[in-house]
Design a protein around this motif. Structure first.
Motif, PDB file in Angstrom:
ATOM      1  N   ALA A 159       0.838  -1.202   0.000  1.00  0.00           N
ATOM      2  CA  ALA A 159       0.000   0.000   0.000  1.00  0.00           C
ATOM      3  C   ALA A 159       0.874   1.253   0.000  1.00  0.00           C
ATOM      4  O   ALA A 159       0.586   2.231  -0.697  1.00  0.00           O
ATOM      5  N   LEU A 160       1.947   1.228   0.790  1.00  0.00           N
ATOM      6  CA  LEU A 160       2.864   2.370   0.837  1.00  0.00           C
ATOM      7  C   LEU A 160       3.555   2.561  -0.515  1.00  0.00           C
ATOM      8  O   LEU A 160       3.649   3.686  -1.015  1.00  0.00           O
ATOM      9  N   ILE A 161       4.008   1.480  -1.109  1.00  0.00           N
ATOM     10  CA  ILE A 161       4.656   1.579  -2.426  1.00  0.00           C
ATOM     11  C   ILE A 161       3.678   2.136  -3.453  1.00  0.00           C
ATOM     12  O   ILE A 161       4.029   3.003  -4.255  1.00  0.00           O
ATOM     13  N   GLU A 162       2.441   1.670  -3.402  1.00  0.00           N
ATOM     14  CA  GLU A 162       1.410   2.182  -4.310  1.00  0.00           C
ATOM     15  C   GLU A 162       1.233   3.690  -4.116  1.00  0.00           C
ATOM     16  O   GLU A 162       1.124   4.447  -5.079  1.00  0.00           O
ATOM     17  N   GLU A 163       1.210   4.124  -2.866  1.00  0.00           N
ATOM     18  CA  GLU A 163       1.053   5.548  -2.555  1.00  0.00           C
ATOM     19  C   GLU A 163       2.248   6.346  -3.081  1.00  0.00           C
ATOM     20  O   GLU A 163       2.081   7.447  -3.603  1.00  0.00           O
ATOM     21  N   LEU A 164       3.446   5.792  -2.945  1.00  0.00           N
ATOM     22  CA  LEU A 164       4.651   6.498  -3.368  1.00  0.00           C
ATOM     23  C   LEU A 164       4.791   6.597  -4.885  1.00  0.00           C
ATOM     24  O   LEU A 164       5.551   7.419  -5.382  1.00  0.00           O
ATOM     25  N   THR A 165       4.072   5.758  -5.613  1.00  0.00           N
ATOM     26  CA  THR A 165       4.147   5.829  -7.075  1.00  0.00           C
ATOM     27  C   THR A 165       3.266   6.929  -7.640  1.00  0.00           C
ATOM     28  O   THR A 165       3.401   7.290  -8.801  1.00  0.00           O
ATOM     29  N   LYS A 166       2.399   7.468  -6.806  1.00  0.00           N
ATOM     30  CA  LYS A 166       1.477   8.518  -7.258  1.00  0.00           C
ATOM     31  C   LYS A 166       2.099   9.899  -7.041  1.00  0.00           C
ATOM     32  O   LYS A 166       2.950  10.080  -6.172  1.00  0.00           O
ATOM     33  N   PRO A 167       1.662  10.892  -7.789  1.00  0.00           N
ATOM     34  CA  PRO A 167       2.139  12.265  -7.552  1.00  0.00           C
ATOM     35  C   PRO A 167       1.775  12.718  -6.138  1.00  0.00           C
ATOM     36  O   PRO A 167       0.763  12.301  -5.577  1.00  0.00           O
ATOM     37  N   SER A 168       2.602  13.577  -5.584  1.00  0.00           N
ATOM     38  CA  SER A 168       2.398  14.026  -4.203  1.00  0.00           C
ATOM     39  C   SER A 168       1.158  14.898  -4.053  1.00  0.00           C
ATOM     40  O   SER A 168       0.588  14.979  -2.969  1.00  0.00           O
ATOM     41  N   GLY A 169       0.778  15.595  -5.121  1.00  0.00           N
ATOM     42  CA  GLY A 169      -0.363  16.494  -5.039  1.00  0.00           C
ATOM     43  C   GLY A 169       0.010  17.876  -4.523  1.00  0.00           C
ATOM     44  O   GLY A 169      -0.850  18.743  -4.387  1.00  0.00           O
ATOM     45  N   LEU A 170       1.288  18.081  -4.237  1.00  0.00           N
ATOM     46  CA  LEU A 170       1.747  19.388  -3.757  1.00  0.00           C
ATOM     47  C   LEU A 170       1.964  20.338  -4.937  1.00  0.00           C
ATOM     48  O   LEU A 170       2.353  19.905  -6.026  1.00  0.00           O
ATOM     49  N   THR A 171       1.754  21.608  -4.684  1.00  0.00           N
ATOM     50  CA  THR A 171       2.056  22.604  -5.705  1.00  0.00           C
ATOM     51  C   THR A 171       3.567  22.809  -5.753  1.00  0.00           C
ATOM     52  O   THR A 171       4.295  22.409  -4.834  1.00  0.00           O
ATOM     53  N   GLU A 172       4.041  23.437  -6.813  1.00  0.00           N
ATOM     54  CA  GLU A 172       5.471  23.728  -6.923  1.00  0.00           C
ATOM     55  C   GLU A 172       5.938  24.592  -5.749  1.00  0.00           C
ATOM     56  O   GLU A 172       7.007  24.363  -5.192  1.00  0.00           O
ATOM     57  N   ASP A 173       5.118  25.575  -5.367  1.00  0.00           N
ATOM     58  CA  ASP A 173       5.479  26.436  -4.240  1.00  0.00           C
ATOM     59  C   ASP A 173       5.614  25.631  -2.954  1.00  0.00           C
ATOM     60  O   ASP A 173       6.551  25.842  -2.167  1.00  0.00           O
ATOM     61  N   GLU A 174       4.699  24.701  -2.720  1.00  0.00           N
ATOM     62  CA  GLU A 174       4.764  23.871  -1.511  1.00  0.00           C
ATOM     63  C   GLU A 174       6.011  22.985  -1.517  1.00  0.00           C
ATOM     64  O   GLU A 174       6.661  22.815  -0.485  1.00  0.00           O
ATOM     65  N   LYS A 175       6.360  22.453  -2.678  1.00  0.00           N
ATOM     66  CA  LYS A 175       7.559  21.615  -2.779  1.00  0.00           C
ATOM     67  C   LYS A 175       8.813  22.430  -2.473  1.00  0.00           C
ATOM     68  O   LYS A 175       9.690  21.977  -1.735  1.00  0.00           O
ATOM     69  N   VAL A 176       8.887  23.634  -3.042  1.00  0.00           N
ATOM     70  CA  VAL A 176      10.058  24.491  -2.807  1.00  0.00           C
ATOM     71  C   VAL A 176      10.137  24.873  -1.331  1.00  0.00           C
ATOM     72  O   VAL A 176      11.223  24.870  -0.740  1.00  0.00           O
ATOM     73  N   LYS A 177       9.006  25.183  -0.706  1.00  0.00           N
ATOM     74  CA  LYS A 177       9.001  25.528   0.719  1.00  0.00           C
ATOM     75  C   LYS A 177       9.484  24.357   1.572  1.00  0.00           C
ATOM     76  O   LYS A 177      10.251  24.547   2.519  1.00  0.00           O
ATOM     77  N   ARG A 178       9.056  23.152   1.236  1.00  0.00           N
ATOM     78  CA  ARG A 178       9.512  21.972   1.986  1.00  0.00           C
ATOM     79  C   ARG A 178      11.012  21.772   1.815  1.00  0.00           C
ATOM     80  O   ARG A 178      11.717  21.467   2.767  1.00  0.00           O
ATOM     81  N   ALA A 179      11.493  21.935   0.585  1.00  0.00           N
ATOM     82  CA  ALA A 179      12.925  21.799   0.338  1.00  0.00           C
ATOM     83  C   ALA A 179      13.694  22.836   1.145  1.00  0.00           C
ATOM     84  O   ALA A 179      14.717  22.528   1.767  1.00  0.00           O
ATOM     85  N   SER A 180      13.208  24.059   1.150  1.00  0.00           N
ATOM     86  CA  SER A 180      13.855  25.130   1.906  1.00  0.00           C
ATOM     87  C   SER A 180      13.902  24.802   3.395  1.00  0.00           C
ATOM     88  O   SER A 180      14.928  25.006   4.052  1.00  0.00           O
ATOM     89  N   THR A 181      12.824  24.268   3.922  1.00  0.00           N
ATOM     90  CA  THR A 181      12.775  23.914   5.348  1.00  0.00           C
ATOM     91  C   THR A 181      13.820  22.853   5.671  1.00  0.00           C
ATOM     92  O   THR A 181      14.552  22.966   6.664  1.00  0.00           O
ATOM     93  N   VAL A 182      13.919  21.827   4.838  1.00  0.00           N
ATOM     94  CA  VAL A 182      14.889  20.755   5.062  1.00  0.00           C
ATOM     95  C   VAL A 182      16.311  21.310   4.998  1.00  0.00           C
ATOM     96  O   VAL A 182      17.155  21.015   5.855  1.00  0.00           O
ATOM     97  N   ILE A 183      16.582  22.132   3.991  1.00  0.00           N
ATOM     98  CA  ILE A 183      17.920  22.703   3.817  1.00  0.00           C
ATOM     99  C   ILE A 183      18.274  23.599   4.996  1.00  0.00           C
ATOM    100  O   ILE A 183      19.367  23.497   5.563  1.00  0.00           O
TER     101      ILE A 183
END
Length: 148
Positions: A42-66
């Motif tokens: 089930a987890l692998i199936e979930e990981l094969t799908k798009p995250s559903g995040l916007t580009e802005d949300e992805k960049v914000k998450r990357a910034s937080t991690v960095i």
């Protein structure tokens, strides 16, 4: 007077009871293994799908991690770990460092690569996809490391 047959079962009866207990334990173990496998699938199936995040949300998450990594004095951080089944070749091209290995990515690992390519690489960040374990001598999980 005590009835010894009621107090002390025969060795044959005890072996039968032991065998039944072992069978129950084996059944429980198999049930737990099947449940864990279903959860993993089930987890692998979930990981094969798009995250559903916007580009802005992805960049914000990357910034937080960095930013968190930088505050801890790090120059690199593992941002993701995933099973090799999320690669069309189960991680072979990554393991061999073949040109075009990124074309074997699917799901979330592919999204992370494109985020890096579009936003982080132009700013000097580096990314590495690397096999991080070899269960049974074959490629296992893959780690994604971001460095600066």
């Amino acid at each position: 007077m005590l009835n010894i047959d009621e107090l002390l079962p025969t060795a044959k009866d005890i072996r039968k009871q032991s065998a039944l207990k072992e069978a129950e334990k084996a059944d429980e173990h198999m049930r737990l293994m099947a449940a864990a496998e279903a959860e993993k699938q089930a987890l692998i199936e979930e990981l094969t799908k798009p995250s559903g995040l916007t580009e802005d949300e992805k960049v914000k998450r990357a910034s937080t991690v960095i930013q968190r990594a930088v505050k801890n004095g790090l120059h690199e951080v593992q941002v993701y770990r995933f099973p090799n089944v999320l690669c069309t070749d189960r991680g072979r091209a990554i393991n061999q460092m073949e040109p075009g290995w990124e074309n074997t990515l699917t799901g979330m690992p592919k999204e992370i690569f494109h985020l890096w390519k579009d936003y982080l690489q132009p700013r000097g960040y580096k990314i590495a996809y690397q096999i991080i374990d070899f269960p049974g001598g074959v490629p296992g999980d893959i780690g994604i490391t971001l460095s600066w």
